[in-house]
Design an enzyme around this catalytic site. Structure first.
Site, PDB file in Angstrom:
ATOM      1  N   LYS A  22    -111.492  23.998  43.860  1.00 39.66           N
ATOM      2  CA  LYS A  22    -112.136  24.217  42.567  1.00 39.66           C
ATOM      3  C   LYS A  22    -111.234  23.775  41.427  1.00 39.66           C
ATOM      4  O   LYS A  22    -111.658  23.051  40.518  1.00 39.66           O
ATOM      5  CB  LYS A  22    -112.491  25.694  42.420  1.00 39.66           C
ATOM      6  CG  LYS A  22    -113.359  26.014  41.216  1.00 39.66           C
ATOM      7  CD  LYS A  22    -113.809  27.469  41.249  1.00 39.66           C
ATOM      8  CE  LYS A  22    -114.711  27.723  42.433  1.00 39.66           C
ATOM      9  NZ  LYS A  22    -115.160  29.122  42.535  1.00 39.66           N
ATOM     10  N   ARG A  88    -111.718  33.180  38.849  1.00 37.80           N
ATOM     11  CA  ARG A  88    -112.470  32.739  40.028  1.00 37.80           C
ATOM     12  C   ARG A  88    -111.527  32.219  41.105  1.00 37.80           C
ATOM     13  O   ARG A  88    -110.520  31.575  40.813  1.00 37.80           O
ATOM     14  CB  ARG A  88    -113.464  31.636  39.650  1.00 37.80           C
ATOM     15  CG  ARG A  88    -114.340  31.966  38.458  1.00 37.80           C
ATOM     16  CD  ARG A  88    -115.326  30.855  38.153  1.00 37.80           C
ATOM     17  NE  ARG A  88    -116.402  30.804  39.124  1.00 37.80           N
ATOM     18  CZ  ARG A  88    -117.308  29.830  39.166  1.00 37.80           C
ATOM     19  NH1 ARG A  88    -117.246  28.820  38.307  1.00 37.80           N
ATOM     20  NH2 ARG A  88    -118.275  29.851  40.062  1.00 37.80           N
ATOM     21  N   GLY A  97    -118.781  32.084  48.599  1.00 32.97           N
ATOM     22  CA  GLY A  97    -119.111  33.500  48.554  1.00 32.97           C
ATOM     23  C   GLY A  97    -118.147  34.402  49.301  1.00 32.97           C
ATOM     24  O   GLY A  97    -118.327  35.618  49.304  1.00 32.97           O
ATOM     25  N   MET A  99    -114.810  34.838  48.774  1.00 34.91           N
ATOM     26  CA  MET A  99    -113.780  35.476  47.955  1.00 34.91           C
ATOM     27  C   MET A  99    -114.367  35.864  46.603  1.00 34.91           C
ATOM     28  O   MET A  99    -115.555  35.687  46.354  1.00 34.91           O
ATOM     29  CB  MET A  99    -112.569  34.562  47.841  1.00 34.91           C
ATOM     30  CG  MET A  99    -111.838  34.409  49.178  1.00 34.91           C
ATOM     31  SD  MET A  99    -110.384  33.372  49.077  1.00 34.91           S
ATOM     32  CE  MET A  99    -111.111  31.780  48.702  1.00 34.91           C
ATOM     33  N   ARG A 329    -117.744  19.783  43.797  1.00 31.18           N
ATOM     34  CA  ARG A 329    -117.038  19.631  45.062  1.00 31.18           C
ATOM     35  C   ARG A 329    -117.872  18.719  45.945  1.00 31.18           C
ATOM     36  O   ARG A 329    -119.065  18.537  45.712  1.00 31.18           O
ATOM     37  CB  ARG A 329    -116.836  20.985  45.753  1.00 31.18           C
ATOM     38  CG  ARG A 329    -118.123  21.722  46.063  1.00 31.18           C
ATOM     39  CD  ARG A 329    -117.858  23.149  46.503  1.00 31.18           C
ATOM     40  NE  ARG A 329    -119.103  23.912  46.601  1.00 31.18           N
ATOM     41  CZ  ARG A 329    -119.168  25.226  46.651  1.00 31.18           C
ATOM     42  NH1 ARG A 329    -118.075  25.944  46.604  1.00 31.18           N
ATOM     43  NH2 ARG A 329    -120.333  25.844  46.744  1.00 31.18           N
ATOM     44  N   HIS A 445    -126.850  31.925  48.744  1.00 27.37           N
ATOM     45  CA  HIS A 445    -125.761  32.208  49.678  1.00 27.37           C
ATOM     46  C   HIS A 445    -126.182  31.909  51.119  1.00 27.37           C
ATOM     47  O   HIS A 445    -125.460  31.272  51.891  1.00 27.37           O
ATOM     48  CB  HIS A 445    -125.329  33.676  49.542  1.00 27.37           C
ATOM     49  CG  HIS A 445    -124.321  34.111  50.563  1.00 27.37           C
ATOM     50  ND1 HIS A 445    -124.671  34.647  51.781  1.00 27.37           N
ATOM     51  CD2 HIS A 445    -122.973  34.065  50.554  1.00 27.37           C
ATOM     52  CE1 HIS A 445    -123.580  34.918  52.471  1.00 27.37           C
ATOM     53  NE2 HIS A 445    -122.536  34.577  51.754  1.00 27.37           N
ATOM     54  N   SER A 756    -104.655  13.901  86.219  1.00 27.08           N
ATOM     55  CA  SER A 756    -105.772  14.404  85.422  1.00 27.08           C
ATOM     56  C   SER A 756    -105.466  15.872  85.108  1.00 27.08           C
ATOM     57  O   SER A 756    -105.254  16.665  86.034  1.00 27.08           O
ATOM     58  CB  SER A 756    -107.090  14.285  86.177  1.00 27.08           C
ATOM     59  OG  SER A 756    -108.155  14.757  85.384  1.00 27.08           O
ATOM     60  N   CYS A 824    -109.708  16.581  82.546  1.00 26.29           N
ATOM     61  CA  CYS A 824    -111.036  16.836  83.099  1.00 26.29           C
ATOM     62  C   CYS A 824    -111.484  18.276  82.920  1.00 26.29           C
ATOM     63  O   CYS A 824    -112.574  18.642  83.352  1.00 26.29           O
ATOM     64  CB  CYS A 824    -111.092  16.455  84.587  1.00 26.29           C
ATOM     65  SG  CYS A 824    -109.918  17.363  85.611  1.00 26.29           S
ATOM     66  N   TYR A 844    -108.036   8.683  79.040  1.00 30.41           N
ATOM     67  CA  TYR A 844    -109.443   9.069  78.998  1.00 30.41           C
ATOM     68  C   TYR A 844    -109.569  10.579  78.907  1.00 30.41           C
ATOM     69  O   TYR A 844    -108.643  11.332  79.212  1.00 30.41           O
ATOM     70  CB  TYR A 844    -110.209   8.539  80.219  1.00 30.41           C
ATOM     71  CG  TYR A 844    -109.830   9.169  81.538  1.00 30.41           C
ATOM     72  CD1 TYR A 844    -110.425  10.362  81.968  1.00 30.41           C
ATOM     73  CD2 TYR A 844    -108.878   8.577  82.371  1.00 30.41           C
ATOM     74  CE1 TYR A 844    -110.082  10.939  83.183  1.00 30.41           C
ATOM     75  CE2 TYR A 844    -108.533   9.139  83.583  1.00 30.41           C
ATOM     76  CZ  TYR A 844    -109.128  10.329  83.982  1.00 30.41           C
ATOM     77  OH  TYR A 844    -108.782  10.905  85.170  1.00 30.41           O
TER      78      TYR A 844
END
Length: 865
Positions: A22, A88, A97, A99, A329, A445, A756, A824, A844
């Site tokens: 912000k 703020r 919403g 904080m 934002r 919200h 693997s 894997c 991979y």
């Protein structure tokens, strides 16, 4: 000593780490010459210092307050002409919403009279004063917010906020002050500087409020960042019908479509729009209400989108015809909107395809692969609301966050139904399949948070009368009680009574080879093609059947990274394993193996055919042995009661002989192959003969649970002899799933042609956790206490398991430079884990077929991040 407070003229959008999102964006808009009220930002470094020792940079704050007063020509809380400010929150990552915010700081019994004279509006001044006490009381003094809400509801007695008079608000101020006195044993603070200091500390404290912690955990935001605090000169949208407040998006955050999207509320202040306390009007209506402000806003929106090269979320206030920008934002959006907007911006020349791939995530792609409602389901629409966050959600209606969490923990699907949600509803929103509200719009919200979490949400269904205390809602004559099943469509805003059938998403149809050609599918196709061209990692699939293998190929897999052969011995074949275990002679054992071999050969032939020349990694049998034997209690009862057969008695003897206290660490994997003669040899021969019969087959034989190179060498030599006899070539390697294997990888690599990483077992053994036992036992507590940010079985533990993997990679390739490396475990489909695998140099990743597209996208992103 570092600078801890920055004027808006001193920052820019690249200082989010320090100024928060912000503050950095307020500074950026100031630098762009946009109408931003003056103010200053107290940095996140100051927040971290406050969390350490409770200190705030009072001197720097005082200096910047004096500059702000000079710029405005007013003093904070001056009785004659008061400067009022808002305090703020503003963390690096958007936490809508979660904080705290306090408006109208500087008002007291004297300065409110000055505000009356300044504004020429007594009603406005007393409304602003009661808002301060209400916000301050709840946020700073920790008073139950319902006490204030009950007081204003009693005063309204069926009227709306706009019907209340100056005398009503003056009376309400007195009531609120009495609530403060009664609940806290002290008066509401009259000193403006004390108000500001306490508000700043309250915002810092809100960083560690339960709902903020929960939100960070959900969004995987680091807990040590802290929040910045912005102190901004107040501008007022509640000065009359020529004033108001609104939220705007430069594109539709639900679909990505270009146009005018947002909400506006006349004669309102601050959080009124997102709180959903009154239903807003569409932003387009502002063109009729205030044409000049509307035109200016459209120009600013275009400028911001071009500057940020992305969808922008904007908060603004109009004060008696004067437009002020309070925030911008990069806006939260649905998964579908993210893909569409990214490709739109490429077509508009604002970003390139590399950046488009960076702008989307594997998690978002996974959301797009969830089912949707069938077009011809025939269910009658109960009501409609705003399509705030798409998806198809079916569940039992519940009316409180606690109830949603309770039932979801029992495995039930629920829809959270509220008049409007507040930050306190976060736990229920996370637990629910979807959210339905009767108030609020696309910027409420509920809508903003649901979009960020990928939850289905329908907002502002005005026909619904929600009675949370009674646990029901009504639409006309229809009553829906808690527990009744409802279905909500976040794409259309429709609400249905009962369960609506779902169908595959168009994105899944695209991956299956049946593209619909709509904008979303085209966007996914464009980004996936580019990601595939950028990625270094191959993506394979964990598949045990030809059907799984075929789907994996359709989804873009470049081979099979894990075939779990133990899955092939279940069902009707289980009796053959029992025969093998019960064999008392070499002849009996060989007979059991001879019965299994043709079945295994057919299994492998089906996989080779489905993969058509792509590599297939086959793990030799790796079950805890008890999985193939009857339950010891059932067998004991059967034999003791005389109902058991001769085979049952022999099985009982075998079960007792082979019983293990901890089967997962017992006779399994390579140990089983070494102890049961011929078992691994049978599997290797079946693989070899199936490969020889299949044109272009590329088998890779993986030996499981190796902890010492000698184990691997023993099995490898037998396997090589069989492969040579059949006349087939195959790589022989091992699964790294024992910590000792990772630590001795240099030795093991001398006998292995590939590794693997079996990260499911590696995680269990590294942490000392039995996954099946601990996840339900205490993982919830560990997550609540912040010991885990995310379950180590969901996303790789980089510091522990990841470090073992790094050791194995370095030492393995040092011993064998051409060593092939993969993963894997199901971590192979987790976006964060895929990026880690790219970082440490694996060749991979392998995951379930459904997650293959997610891994492909994240592998491409990993090469670009």
């Amino acid at each position: 000593m570092p600078k801890l407070v920055y004027d808006f003229t001193e920052g820019n959008k690249d200082l989010k780490d320090l100024l928060g999102g912000k503050g950095a964006n307020l500074a950026e808009m100031t630098n762009l010459g946009l109408p931003v009220p003056p103010g200053f930002t107290i940095t996140s470094e100051a927040c971290r210092a406050y969390m350490d020792d409770g200190s705030v940079p009072a001197e720097e704050i005082g200096t910047h307050l004096e500059k702000l007063e000079a710029a405005m020509g007013k003093k904070l809380g001056d009785p004659d002409d008061p400067l009022l400010v808002s305090v703020r929150s503003g963390a690096k990552f958007s936490m809508p919403g979660m904080m705290e915010t306090v408006l109208n700081i500087g008002l007291n019994d004297r300065s409110v009279q000055g505000l009356v004279r300044q504004a020429g509006d007594e009603r406005f001044a007393w409304d602003s004063y009661r808002r301060l006490i209400q916000m301050f009381g709840k946020t700073v003094m920790d008073i139950d917010g319902d006490l204030f809400e009950q007081a204003i509801d009693e005063l309204k007695d069926g009227r709306t906020d706009l019907d209340l008079t100056a005398a009503d608000f003056r009376s309400l101020v007195g009531t609120y002050k009495e609530i403060v006195r009664r609940e806290k044993g002290r008066d509401f603070p009259e000193d403006p500087k004390e108000q500001m200091e306490l508000a700043i500390k309250a915002v810092f404290d809100s960083w560690n409020a339960p709902r903020a912690i929960l939100y960070r955990r959900q969004e995987r935001i680091p807990s040590d960042l802290g929040t910045a605090v912005n102190v901004v000169a107040m501008v007022f949208g509640n000065l009359g019908m020529d004033s108001g407040t609104g939220v705007a998006f430069t594109r539709d955050p639900a679909t990505g479509h270009q146009g005018v999207y947002g909400d506006y509320l006349q004669n309102a202040q601050g959080e009124d729009v997102v709180a959903g306390i009154r239903n807003t009007v569409p932003l387009q209506d502002l063109q009729e209400i205030d044409p000049h402000s509307y035109a200016e806003l459209m120009e600013i929106m275009a400028k911001l989108e071009g500057h940020y090269r992305d969808l922008c979320d904007i908060e603004f206030t109009i004060e008696r015809g004067k437009l002020w920008m309070l925030q911008t934002r990069v806006g939260k959006r649905t998964a579908g909107a993210a893909f569409c907007i990214a490709t739109q911006l490429v077509e508009e020349g604002l970003i390139d395809l590399d950046e488009a791939v960076r702008r989307v995530t594997g998690d978002q792609l996974a959301q797009l692969m969830f089912p949707r409602f069938a077009d011809d389901h025939g269910n009658t629409v109960l009501t409609r609301g705003m399509n705030a966050s798409p998806g198809a959600a079916v569940g039992r209606a519940v009316f409180s966050s606690a109830r949603a969490a309770e039932l979801a923990a029992q495995g039930q699907d629920v829809i959270l139904v509220r008049r409007e949600t507040t930050p306190d509803d976060l736990a229920g929103m996370i637990a629910a399949r979807g959210v339905l509200t009767s108030r609020g719009g696309k910027t409420s919200h509920a809508a903003v948070v649901a979009r960020g979490m990928g939850k289905t949400c329908v907002c502002g269904a005005e026909e619904i009368e929600v009675d949370a205390k009674a646990g029901r809602f009504t639409v006309g004559d229809v009553v829906v009680e808690e527990g009744d099943v409802i279905s909500i469509d976040g794409g259309t805003g429709c609400v249905y009574l009962g369960e609506v059938p779902v169908v595959a998403s168009p994105v899944v149809e695209y991956f299956e080879g049946n593209p619909s050609g709509d904008e979303l599918v085209r966007a996914v196709d464009t980004i996936m093609r580019h990601a595939d061209g950028r990625r270094r990692l191959d993506v394979r699939a964990n598949a045990d059947t030809p059907d799984d293998a075929a789907r994996a190929r359709r989804f873009g897999a470049s081979g099979i990274g894990l075939c779990r052969t133990e899955h092939m011995f279940l069902g009707d074949r289980r009796v053959l394993i029992e025969d093998l275990i019960l064999a008392e002679t070499a002849e009996e054992r060989q007979a059991a193996l001879d019965a299994l071999e043709p079945l295994q050969k057919a299994d492998f032939a089906g996989l080779f055919a489905a993969m058509n020349g792509l590599p297939v990694t086959i793990r030799l049998i790796d079950p805890p042995l008890h999985e193939f034997l009857p339950d010891i209690i059932d067998l004991s009862v059967k034999v003791a009661t005389g109902k058991g057969t001769k085979k049952d008695r022999r099985l009982l003897e075998a079960v007792q002989r082979l019983h293990e206290q901890n089967p997962m660490l017992g006779l399994r994997g390579v140990r089983l192959g070494l102890v049961v003669p011929g078992l691994f040899a049978m599997q290797v021969r079946a693989i070899a003969e199936a490969a020889k019969a299949a044109e272009g087959a590329r088998p890779e034989i993986m030996i499981p649970l190796v902890g010492a190179v000698q184990e691997l060498e023993s099995v490898r030599e037998e396997a090589r002899q069989i492969l040579a006899e059949v006349g087939v070539e195959a790589l022989i390697g091992t699964m790294i799933e024992v910590p000792r294997a990772a630590l001795t990888a240099g030795q093991i690599a001398e006998a292995a042609e590939f590794f693997s990483f079996g990260t499911n077992d590696l995680t269990q053994m590294t942490w000392g956790f039995s996954r099946d036992d601990v996840e339900s036992a205490f993982f919830g507590t560990y997550l609540d206490k912040g010991i885990f940010g995310v379950s180590p079985f969901e996303s790789l533990d980089r510091d522990g398991v990841g470090r073992l993997m790094k050791v194995a990679v370095v030492e393995g390739r040092k011993a064998r430079p051409g060593l092939k490396l993969g993963i894997c475990g199901e971590h192979g489909g987790d976006p964060a884990s895929v990026r880690f695998c790219h970082e440490i140099g694996l060749d991979y990743v392998s995951c379930s077929p459904f997650r293959v597209p997610v891994a492909r996208l994240e592998a491409g992103r990993a090469a670009l991040l």
